[in-house]
Motif scaffolding. Sequence first.
Motif, PDB file in Angstrom:
ATOM      1  N   ARG A   1       0.810  -1.210   0.335  1.00 47.36           N
ATOM      2  CA  ARG A   1      -0.072   0.013  -0.029  1.00 47.36           C
ATOM      3  C   ARG A   1       0.813   0.707  -0.146  1.00 47.36           C
ATOM      4  NH1 ARG A   1      -5.324   0.139   1.421  1.00 47.36           N
ATOM      5  NH2 ARG A   1      -6.317  -1.918   1.673  1.00 47.36           N
ATOM      6  N   LEU A   2       1.955   1.364   0.869  1.00 49.96           N
ATOM      7  CA  LEU A   2       2.428   2.888   0.827  1.00 49.96           C
ATOM      8  C   LEU A   2       3.414   2.414  -0.662  1.00 49.96           C
ATOM      9  CD1 LEU A   2       4.247   4.737   2.254  1.00 49.96           C
ATOM     10  CD2 LEU A   2       5.657   2.840   2.905  1.00 49.96           C
ATOM     11  N   LEU A   3       3.775   1.297  -1.737  1.00 46.95           N
ATOM     12  CA  LEU A   3       4.459   1.383  -2.554  1.00 46.95           C
ATOM     13  C   LEU A   3       3.515   2.219  -3.776  1.00 46.95           C
ATOM     14  CD1 LEU A   3       6.630   1.310  -4.140  1.00 46.95           C
ATOM     15  CD2 LEU A   3       6.080  -1.436  -4.683  1.00 46.95           C
ATOM     16  N   ARG A   4       2.333   1.812  -2.985  1.00 49.13           N
ATOM     17  CA  ARG A   4       1.426   2.907  -3.969  1.00 49.13           C
ATOM     18  C   ARG A   4       0.624   4.066  -4.229  1.00 49.13           C
ATOM     19  NH1 ARG A   4      -2.645  -1.918  -2.803  1.00 49.13           N
ATOM     20  NH2 ARG A   4      -1.530  -3.935  -3.770  1.00 49.13           N
ATOM     21  N   ARG A   5       1.289   3.937  -3.258  1.00 50.73           N
ATOM     22  CA  ARG A   5       1.047   5.646  -2.544  1.00 50.73           C
ATOM     23  C   ARG A   5       2.321   6.840  -3.406  1.00 50.73           C
ATOM     24  NH1 ARG A   5      -1.005   4.422   2.310  1.00 50.73           N
ATOM     25  NH2 ARG A   5       1.379   4.655   3.122  1.00 50.73           N
TER      26      ARG A   5
ATOM     27  N   ASP B   1      12.832  18.905  -9.346  1.00 49.68           N
ATOM     28  CA  ASP B   1      13.429  19.065  -7.834  1.00 49.68           C
ATOM     29  C   ASP B   1      13.093  17.046  -7.047  1.00 49.68           C
ATOM     30  OD1 ASP B   1      14.814  21.418  -7.894  1.00 49.68           O
ATOM     31  OD2 ASP B   1      12.843  22.191  -6.996  1.00 49.68           O
ATOM     32  N   LEU B   2      11.623  16.234  -8.183  1.00 52.51           N
ATOM     33  CA  LEU B   2      11.851  15.349  -7.830  1.00 52.51           C
ATOM     34  C   LEU B   2      12.475  14.318  -7.909  1.00 52.51           C
ATOM     35  CD1 LEU B   2       8.608  12.965  -7.809  1.00 52.51           C
ATOM     36  CD2 LEU B   2       8.911  12.955  -9.791  1.00 52.51           C
ATOM     37  N   GLY B   3      12.684  13.757  -7.019  1.00 52.80           N
ATOM     38  CA  GLY B   3      13.764  12.961  -6.343  1.00 52.80           C
ATOM     39  C   GLY B   3      13.607  11.932  -4.976  1.00 52.80           C
ATOM     40  N   PRO B   4      14.660  10.685  -4.904  1.00 51.06           N
ATOM     41  CA  PRO B   4      14.748  10.375  -3.253  1.00 51.06           C
ATOM     42  C   PRO B   4      14.012  10.575  -2.500  1.00 51.06           C
ATOM     43  CG  PRO B   4      16.354   9.206  -5.287  1.00 51.06           C
ATOM     44  CD  PRO B   4      16.254  10.478  -5.519  1.00 51.06           C
ATOM     45  N   GLU B   5      14.827  12.019  -2.426  1.00 52.30           N
ATOM     46  CA  GLU B   5      14.914  12.905  -1.164  1.00 52.30           C
ATOM     47  C   GLU B   5      13.559  13.597  -0.891  1.00 52.30           C
ATOM     48  OE1 GLU B   5      17.025  13.028  -3.204  1.00 52.30           O
ATOM     49  OE2 GLU B   5      18.978  12.286  -1.912  1.00 52.30           O
ATOM     50  N   MET B   6      12.903  14.390  -1.495  1.00 49.04           N
ATOM     51  CA  MET B   6      11.882  14.807  -1.563  1.00 49.04           C
ATOM     52  C   MET B   6      10.418  13.852  -1.769  1.00 49.04           C
ATOM     53  SD  MET B   6       9.639  16.776  -5.019  1.00 49.04           S
ATOM     54  CE  MET B   6       9.011  17.129  -5.201  1.00 49.04           C
TER      55      MET B   6
ATOM     56  N   HIS C   1       1.673   7.066  -6.716  1.00 45.58           N
ATOM     57  CA  HIS C   1       0.873   7.918  -6.793  1.00 45.58           C
ATOM     58  C   HIS C   1       1.647   9.092  -7.179  1.00 45.58           C
ATOM     59  CE1 HIS C   1      -3.194   9.751  -7.247  1.00 45.58           C
ATOM     60  NE2 HIS C   1      -2.610   9.828  -6.550  1.00 45.58           N
ATOM     61  N   PHE C   2       2.373   9.430  -5.818  1.00 47.14           N
ATOM     62  CA  PHE C   2       3.347  11.099  -5.475  1.00 47.14           C
ATOM     63  C   PHE C   2       3.807  11.284  -6.634  1.00 47.14           C
ATOM     64  CE2 PHE C   2       5.826  13.179  -3.867  1.00 47.14           C
ATOM     65  CZ  PHE C   2       5.794  13.820  -3.841  1.00 47.14           C
ATOM     66  N   ILE C   3       4.848  10.183  -7.078  1.00 47.48           N
ATOM     67  CA  ILE C   3       5.656  10.637  -8.205  1.00 47.48           C
ATOM     68  C   ILE C   3       4.415  10.255  -8.979  1.00 47.48           C
ATOM     69  CG2 ILE C   3       7.408   9.342  -9.991  1.00 47.48           C
ATOM     70  CD1 ILE C   3       8.102   7.394  -7.643  1.00 47.48           C
TER      71      ILE C   3
ATOM     72  N   ALA D   1      10.960  10.903  -0.254  1.00 47.26           N
ATOM     73  CA  ALA D   1      11.208   9.929   0.969  1.00 47.26           C
ATOM     74  C   ALA D   1      10.228  11.666   2.028  1.00 47.26           C
ATOM     75  CB  ALA D   1      12.293  10.228   1.526  1.00 47.26           C
ATOM     76  N   ALA D   2      11.075  12.117   2.123  1.00 46.43           N
ATOM     77  CA  ALA D   2      10.458  13.835   2.864  1.00 46.43           C
ATOM     78  C   ALA D   2       8.812  13.753   2.749  1.00 46.43           C
ATOM     79  CB  ALA D   2      10.817  15.239   2.696  1.00 46.43           C
ATOM     80  N   ALA D   3       7.939  13.112   1.410  1.00 42.03           N
ATOM     81  CA  ALA D   3       6.731  13.974   1.266  1.00 42.03           C
ATOM     82  C   ALA D   3       5.437  12.270   2.052  1.00 42.03           C
ATOM     83  CB  ALA D   3       6.259  14.058  -0.147  1.00 42.03           C
ATOM     84  N   HIS D   4       6.671  10.809   2.421  1.00 42.69           N
ATOM     85  CA  HIS D   4       6.308  10.320   2.798  1.00 42.69           C
ATOM     86  C   HIS D   4       7.033   9.951   3.905  1.00 42.69           C
ATOM     87  CE1 HIS D   4       5.218   9.708  -1.325  1.00 42.69           C
ATOM     88  NE2 HIS D   4       4.549   9.124  -0.935  1.00 42.69           N
ATOM     89  N   TYR D   5       6.925  10.774   5.089  1.00 42.76           N
ATOM     90  CA  TYR D   5       7.486  10.746   6.509  1.00 42.76           C
ATOM     91  C   TYR D   5       8.293   9.388   6.453  1.00 42.76           C
ATOM     92  CZ  TYR D   5       4.307  14.051   7.125  1.00 42.76           C
ATOM     93  OH  TYR D   5       2.888  15.749   6.382  1.00 42.76           O
ATOM     94  N   MET D   6       9.488   9.233   5.552  1.00 39.46           N
ATOM     95  CA  MET D   6      10.864   8.315   5.997  1.00 39.46           C
ATOM     96  C   MET D   6      11.828   8.754   5.453  1.00 39.46           C
ATOM     97  SD  MET D   6       8.989   5.960   2.193  1.00 39.46           S
ATOM     98  CE  MET D   6       9.685   4.749   2.357  1.00 39.46           C
ATOM     99  N   SER D   7      12.740   8.015   5.963  1.00 42.38           N
ATOM    100  CA  SER D   7      14.011   8.196   5.384  1.00 42.38           C
ATOM    101  C   SER D   7      14.374   7.940   3.692  1.00 42.38           C
ATOM    102  CB  SER D   7      15.820   7.385   6.334  1.00 42.38           C
ATOM    103  OG  SER D   7      15.042   5.905   5.684  1.00 42.38           O
ATOM    104  N   THR D   8      15.260   8.549   2.971  1.00 43.78           N
ATOM    105  CA  THR D   8      15.570   7.981   1.517  1.00 43.78           C
ATOM    106  C   THR D   8      16.337   6.483   1.469  1.00 43.78           C
ATOM    107  OG1 THR D   8      17.864   8.391   1.888  1.00 43.78           O
ATOM    108  CG2 THR D   8      16.392  10.104   0.919  1.00 43.78           C
ATOM    109  N   ARG D   9      17.168   5.521   3.111  1.00 43.90           N
ATOM    110  CA  ARG D   9      17.542   4.502   2.990  1.00 43.90           C
ATOM    111  C   ARG D   9      16.177   3.434   3.007  1.00 43.90           C
ATOM    112  NH1 ARG D   9      21.444   1.310   4.932  1.00 43.90           N
ATOM    113  NH2 ARG D   9      20.667  -0.332   5.778  1.00 43.90           N
ATOM    114  N   ALA D  10      14.908   4.061   3.691  1.00 41.64           N
ATOM    115  CA  ALA D  10      14.064   3.350   4.258  1.00 41.64           C
ATOM    116  C   ALA D  10      13.100   3.414   2.645  1.00 41.64           C
ATOM    117  CB  ALA D  10      12.507   4.336   4.988  1.00 41.64           C
TER     118      ALA D  10
END
Length: 310
Positions: free
Chosen positions: A204-208, A221-226, A211-213, A228-237
């Motif tokens: 479910r998180l992957l689908r969200r 500016d779309l990239g891993p940092e942006m 959808h965000f992407i 991850a921040a939009a989903h309250y997770m680290s880039t590693r996660a």
Amino acid sequence: MYQQDTATDFDHWRRLVSDSFVPLDAERVRPGAFTGRLSGRHLQELAMMEVRAGAHAVVRTPEHIGRSGAGYYKLSLQVSGHGLLVQDGRETLLQPGDLAIYDTERPYSLAFDDDFSTLVLMFPRQLVGLSAEDVRELTATTMGAGHRLGEAVVPFITQVGALLPTLDGPIGHRLALNVVDLLSTVMADELYSRPEADGTQQSRLLRRVHHFIESQLANPDLGPEMIAAAHYMSTRALHQLFAATDHTVARWVRERRLEHCRRDLQDPLLRDVAVGAIGARWGLADPAHFSRLFRAEYGQSPAQYRRDHL
């Protein structure tokens, strides 16, 4: 060109359905006279056909898949009669008003026990902004009658099918793409509305995230940092989330951007928009970088692709 073919013997029908879609075996389900009619259009990389025929079955085998090129999804709208679709260990009964999707990259069968009519839209898999894993959850399931968005989409698809004899050129192609985009929304709704027990928290998180992407592709500016921040997770996660798929984060973003660019480059209504502007509208602001990425993905520069497809 509008295609309209009628077969009055089954051998002719077997050749006709394979030539119009992807290689298939067609099988009789009962003896006697047979008539089938196939009409519709190929609209660049998409095909939309109305099929009217007597009882029979079609089967796509691993041998057919091994001899084929690029994979497609096929959307069927059952107009009259009944069909039985089998794929990925599931089977579903198609009744009038039902939508169903299936994947030509995996074996399937579709059987009709009496006279029937159906609308079939065949399109490249990459046109859907969902992962192959998500779409696989929806093959051989119904999404039309009784489904909140499916019921809204069915009349539109029916009307597009009725327009096929006069629907050509850039408007026809755009309408076919509109059907694909609506289908993507219906499928996303089906996935999101399932009970938690039907999917893991990770899926479910992957689908969200997907959808965000898709909603942010125009943002340079779309990239891993942006993301991850939009989903309250680290880039590693975030990278770990994608590790279970066949894409990295960067590859998924790149492929979705390039797919939208490819669609725009072959749209006659956008022929006056500069190639660089098309890249920029999908987040690829550097023309040289856009050209390198496009060539690596499609084997041609964006300008050459446009010349070959307009």
